[in-house]
Design a protein around this motif. Structure first.
Motif, short mmCIF file in Angstrom:
data_model
loop_
_atom_site.label_atom_id
_atom_site.label_comp_id
_atom_site.label_asym_id
_atom_site.label_seq_id
_atom_site.Cartn_x
_atom_site.Cartn_y
_atom_site.Cartn_z
N LEU A 52 -6.86 -15.13 12.05
CA LEU A 52 -6.31 -15.54 13.35
C LEU A 52 -5.45 -14.41 13.94
N ARG A 53 -4.61 -13.79 13.12
CA ARG A 53 -3.75 -12.72 13.63
C ARG A 53 -4.44 -11.36 13.63
N GLY A 54 -5.55 -11.23 12.85
CA GLY A 54 -6.33 -10.01 12.89
C GLY A 54 -5.95 -8.94 11.90
N ARG A 55 -5.19 -9.27 10.85
CA ARG A 55 -4.85 -8.28 9.82
C ARG A 55 -4.54 -8.98 8.50
N THR A 56 -4.73 -8.27 7.41
CA THR A 56 -4.54 -8.85 6.08
C THR A 56 -3.05 -8.91 5.73
N ARG A 57 -2.75 -9.51 4.59
CA ARG A 57 -1.36 -9.66 4.16
C ARG A 57 -0.78 -8.34 3.63
N THR A 58 0.50 -8.19 3.83
CA THR A 58 1.22 -7.06 3.24
C THR A 58 1.50 -7.35 1.77
N LYS A 59 2.00 -6.35 1.06
CA LYS A 59 2.33 -6.52 -0.35
C LYS A 59 3.39 -7.62 -0.53
N GLN A 60 4.40 -7.62 0.33
CA GLN A 60 5.45 -8.64 0.23
C GLN A 60 4.91 -10.03 0.53
N GLU A 61 4.02 -10.13 1.53
CA GLU A 61 3.44 -11.43 1.87
C GLU A 61 2.59 -11.97 0.71
N LYS A 62 1.86 -11.10 0.02
CA LYS A 62 1.10 -11.53 -1.16
C LYS A 62 2.03 -12.02 -2.25
#
Length: 327
Positions: free
Chosen positions: A66-76
């Motif tokens: 939906l936002r068009g980009r994968t998760r960052t390391k912190q988000e994972k």
């Protein structure tokens, strides 16, 4: 062709994300949880954790496409701890409910509940991991969403004795709250703004996901004395009403997604990710419908008939056919 284009994009998102998730769970997940004694987790607990990890990976694919980009390391990192929290807390509530004779009203107090019910302290460990890393600007809303889920889970309103008195609208509200705020809870650990339109879209999506889960778990919930929209309609022989509720929620979810402020291509791709779970659930509902026609009523006491195995090639083929069909 438009549907095929966005379905192809959604498939690419799903395949790449689950390949990365498989590697991450194998080599990074336990380190991310920072358990003081990781060896204390049994093989059963690790399997259950893996199940929740992959389930929440699916949620992340919806959010990220939906936002068009994968998760960052912190988000994972935050997602992994929240998946572990969801797993241990769900099992904790199921185990502690029958033992709880404290008479305490746990509303809005998951920390106290965790200290009382969880001798190992794992639930609070994962929660504190999240608290330490979540920005202060997001923490208040995260806790508000968590309290809504916590209150539904610990109230026991869906248990057999109480659930008998619940009306369809009550069950619908519980399903929406449980699913909607669970999805919003995971969304809140991603580091980008959450506006009213997206909040509504993800709440509707959460309602849909919870309804899908309850439809597949119909036999299990019925035998465990848990009241859901699926068990209530099935026991009243009103399968058509369940199908209507499901299709209505599919339409509401699509409409809500298309009211968000994301680029149209991102919205349509995310909706095709949602279309995967919708198609699989339709196979389940079709199986229930066939069983009802064959037996005159759903054979709720026959596990081998009521538990729909999506590993069967017939069901896989049916889900693939439904998947390739447009809205």
């Amino acid at each position: 062709m438009r549907h095929v284009f966005y379905l192809t994009r959604a498939t690419a998102w799903l395949v790449l994300a689950f390949v990365r998730a498989s590697w991450y769970f194998k080599y990074r997940a336990l380190q991310t949880l920072a358990l003081p004694h990781p060896e204390s987790l049994s093989s059963k607990e690790k399997r259950r954790l893996k199940h929740y990890f992959y389930g929440t990976t699916y949620l992340s694919i919806v959010f990220c496409s939906l936002r068009g980009r994968t998760r960052t390391k912190q988000e994972k990192h935050l997602f992994t701890n929240l998946a572990a929290l969801a797993y241990f807390f769900d099992d904790l509530v199921d185990t502690y409910r029958e033992q709880d004779d404290s008479g305490v009203l746990w509303e809005n107090n998951p920390e106290k509940y965790g200290r009382t019910a969880d001798e190992r302290g794992l639930a609070l460990h994962f929660l504190n991991n999240i608290y330490r890393e979540l920005p202060a600007t997001d923490l208040k809303e995260f806790q508000a969403f968590m309290h809504r889920v916590f209150n539904v889970e610990t109230s026991g309103r869906q248990q057999q004795d109480i659930g008998k008195t619940l009306k369809s609208e009550d069950l619908k509200h519980i399903t929406a709250e449980k699913g909607g705020y669970s999805v919003l809870l995971f969304r809140r650990v991603l580091r980008h703004p959450l506006d009213a339109e997206e909040r509504n879209a993800l709440y509707q999506f959460g309602f849909l996901i919870q309804l899908c889960d309850d439809i597949f778990d119909l036999w299990f919930d019925k035998n465990e004395g848990i009241a859901t929209l699926a068990t209530a309609t099935a026991q009243h022989g009103d399968l058509k009403h369940l199908v209507h509720l499901f299709e209505q929620q599919v339409l509401l979810t699509r409409k809500a997604f298309r009211c968000t402020r994301y680029p149209a291509a991102n919205i349509e791709t995310a909706l095709r990710v949602v279309h995967f779970i919708v198609s699989i659930t339709r196979v389940c509902l079709n199986e229930y419908t066939d069983l009802q026609k064959k037996h005159g009523t759903l054979p709720l006491d026959q596990r081998q008939l009521m538990v729909i195995d999506m590993e069967r090639w017939h069901n896989r083929f049916q889900s693939a056919v439904l998947l390739w069909r447009d809205e």
